[in-house]
Write a protein that holds these residues in place. Structure first.
Motif, PDB file in Angstrom:
ATOM      1  N   PRO A 143       0.821  -1.218   0.000  1.00  0.00           N
ATOM      2  CA  PRO A 143       0.000   0.000   0.000  1.00  0.00           C
ATOM      3  C   PRO A 143       0.857   1.272   0.000  1.00  0.00           C
ATOM      4  CG  PRO A 143       0.174  -0.840   2.215  1.00  0.00           C
ATOM      5  CD  PRO A 143       0.862  -1.842   1.313  1.00  0.00           C
ATOM      6  N   TYR A 144       0.240   2.345  -0.422  1.00  0.00           N
ATOM      7  CA  TYR A 144       0.824   3.678  -0.293  1.00  0.00           C
ATOM      8  C   TYR A 144       0.147   4.341   0.895  1.00  0.00           C
ATOM      9  CZ  TYR A 144       3.118   3.559  -4.843  1.00  0.00           C
ATOM     10  OH  TYR A 144       3.936   3.267  -5.887  1.00  0.00           O
ATOM     11  N   LEU A 145       0.915   5.108   1.674  1.00  0.00           N
ATOM     12  CA  LEU A 145       0.353   5.878   2.769  1.00  0.00           C
ATOM     13  C   LEU A 145       0.622   7.350   2.513  1.00  0.00           C
ATOM     14  CD1 LEU A 145       1.408   3.012   4.401  1.00  0.00           C
ATOM     15  CD2 LEU A 145      -0.303   4.137   5.834  1.00  0.00           C
ATOM     16  N   PHE A 146      -0.270   8.187   2.996  1.00  0.00           N
ATOM     17  CA  PHE A 146      -0.239   9.620   2.699  1.00  0.00           C
ATOM     18  C   PHE A 146      -0.459  10.439   3.964  1.00  0.00           C
ATOM     19  CE2 PHE A 146      -1.714   7.266  -0.916  1.00  0.00           C
ATOM     20  CZ  PHE A 146      -1.168   7.890  -2.022  1.00  0.00           C
ATOM     21  N   TRP A 147       0.161  11.612   4.032  1.00  0.00           N
ATOM     22  CA  TRP A 147      -0.144  12.631   5.033  1.00  0.00           C
ATOM     23  C   TRP A 147      -0.625  13.879   4.300  1.00  0.00           C
ATOM     24  CZ3 TRP A 147      -1.044  12.788  10.030  1.00  0.00           C
ATOM     25  CH2 TRP A 147      -0.544  11.783  10.851  1.00  0.00           C
ATOM     26  N   TYR A 148      -1.693  14.474   4.825  1.00  0.00           N
ATOM     27  CA  TYR A 148      -2.263  15.713   4.296  1.00  0.00           C
ATOM     28  C   TYR A 148      -2.360  16.742   5.409  1.00  0.00           C
ATOM     29  CZ  TYR A 148      -3.846  12.936   0.300  1.00  0.00           C
ATOM     30  OH  TYR A 148      -3.894  12.128  -0.805  1.00  0.00           O
ATOM     31  N   LYS A 149      -2.289  18.004   5.028  1.00  0.00           N
ATOM     32  CA  LYS A 149      -2.462  19.115   5.956  1.00  0.00           C
ATOM     33  C   LYS A 149      -3.613  19.970   5.444  1.00  0.00           C
ATOM     34  CE  LYS A 149      -0.147  23.295   7.649  1.00  0.00           C
ATOM     35  NZ  LYS A 149       1.084  24.101   7.582  1.00  0.00           N
TER      36      LYS A 149
ATOM     37  N   SER B 220       2.359   1.337  11.406  1.00  0.00           N
ATOM     38  CA  SER B 220       2.223   2.727  11.825  1.00  0.00           C
ATOM     39  C   SER B 220       2.956   3.645  10.851  1.00  0.00           C
ATOM     40  CB  SER B 220       2.757   2.927  13.246  1.00  0.00           C
ATOM     41  OG  SER B 220       4.154   2.744  13.282  1.00  0.00           O
ATOM     42  N   PHE B 221       2.482   4.885  10.781  1.00  0.00           N
ATOM     43  CA  PHE B 221       3.047   5.888   9.888  1.00  0.00           C
ATOM     44  C   PHE B 221       3.008   7.248  10.591  1.00  0.00           C
ATOM     45  CE2 PHE B 221       2.568   8.356   5.694  1.00  0.00           C
ATOM     46  CZ  PHE B 221       3.908   8.246   5.373  1.00  0.00           C
TER      47      PHE B 221
ATOM     48  N   TYR C 114      -4.416  17.554  10.428  1.00  0.00           N
ATOM     49  CA  TYR C 114      -3.524  16.644   9.703  1.00  0.00           C
ATOM     50  C   TYR C 114      -4.222  15.300   9.512  1.00  0.00           C
ATOM     51  CZ  TYR C 114       0.098  20.061  10.440  1.00  0.00           C
ATOM     52  OH  TYR C 114       0.825  21.215  10.417  1.00  0.00           O
ATOM     53  N   TYR C 115      -4.178  14.787   8.289  1.00  0.00           N
ATOM     54  CA  TYR C 115      -4.829  13.531   7.945  1.00  0.00           C
ATOM     55  C   TYR C 115      -3.806  12.509   7.482  1.00  0.00           C
ATOM     56  CZ  TYR C 115      -8.965  16.532   7.324  1.00  0.00           C
ATOM     57  OH  TYR C 115      -9.972  17.431   7.489  1.00  0.00           O
ATOM     58  N   CYS C 116      -3.994  11.289   7.917  1.00  0.00           N
ATOM     59  CA  CYS C 116      -3.231  10.160   7.418  1.00  0.00           C
ATOM     60  C   CYS C 116      -4.205   9.310   6.601  1.00  0.00           C
ATOM     61  CB  CYS C 116      -2.705   9.361   8.613  1.00  0.00           C
ATOM     62  SG  CYS C 116      -1.771   7.893   8.192  1.00  0.00           S
ATOM     63  N   ALA C 117      -3.764   8.781   5.452  1.00  0.00           N
ATOM     64  CA  ALA C 117      -4.669   8.014   4.595  1.00  0.00           C
ATOM     65  C   ALA C 117      -3.920   6.888   3.895  1.00  0.00           C
ATOM     66  CB  ALA C 117      -5.302   8.937   3.559  1.00  0.00           C
ATOM     67  N   LEU C 118      -4.686   5.851   3.521  1.00  0.00           N
ATOM     68  CA  LEU C 118      -4.151   4.719   2.763  1.00  0.00           C
ATOM     69  C   LEU C 118      -4.357   4.880   1.267  1.00  0.00           C
ATOM     70  CD1 LEU C 118      -5.223   1.627   4.869  1.00  0.00           C
ATOM     71  CD2 LEU C 118      -2.930   2.062   3.995  1.00  0.00           C
ATOM     72  N   ARG C 119      -5.162   5.806   0.870  1.00  0.00           N
ATOM     73  CA  ARG C 119      -5.459   6.046  -0.539  1.00  0.00           C
ATOM     74  C   ARG C 119      -5.309   7.537  -0.807  1.00  0.00           C
ATOM     75  NH1 ARG C 119      -5.125   1.304  -1.036  1.00  0.00           N
ATOM     76  NH2 ARG C 119      -6.766  -0.200  -1.413  1.00  0.00           N
TER      77      ARG C 119
END
Length: 131
Positions: free
Chosen positions: A51-57, A96-97, A112-117
């Motif tokens: 999977p790819y993991l992402f952080w958003y602000k 964990s990420f 802040y958001y963490c996401a798998l997609r």
């Protein structure tokens, strides 16, 4: 002192995800002293083998902005604006990420958001979720 907000996003809200895939973040606000580091937690479950993991602000009254993405084999992309003080480390074993913000600034105050997609596409202007 000021607040950073961590938000909970379940990946099952996004198309193409199954019930076995989700991320967990504490929903409480994080109080931070300017100039000090802080760590934002993110754990995940997925059946995807790579999977790819992402952080958003998402700044106040703004739209979510991609900060960083990383995959299970170590490929990492960080948006230039977030290079240097923002570091997310993927731990495959612990699923964990977490993201560390060094020398926190007032301008870091955001959700802040963490996401798998990928949850924000280029040119998309409406918020994904009302917070």
């Amino acid at each position: 002192m000021f607040w950073l907000h961590a938000a909970l996003i379940y990946v099952s809200f996004f198309s193409g995800c199954s019930a076995e895939e989700n991320v967990r973040q504490p929903t409480e606000d994080v109080m931070v002293v300017e100039g000090q580091p802080t760590k934002l937690s993110c754990t995940f479950d997925t059946t995807d083998l790579s999977p790819y993991l992402f952080w958003y602000k998402q700044p106040p009254n703004g739209n979510p902005v991609l900060m960083q993405r990383k995959d299970m084999i170590g490929v990492k992309e960080t948006v230039n604006e977030f290079k240097g003080r923002f570091h997310a480390r993927l731990n495959v074993t612990a699923k964990s990420f977490p993201m560390t913000i060094q020398r926190v600034r007032l301008s870091d105050s955001a959700v802040y958001y963490c996401a798998l997609r990928p949850t924000v596409t280029e040119g998309y202007t409406a918020p994904l979720q009302k917070v």
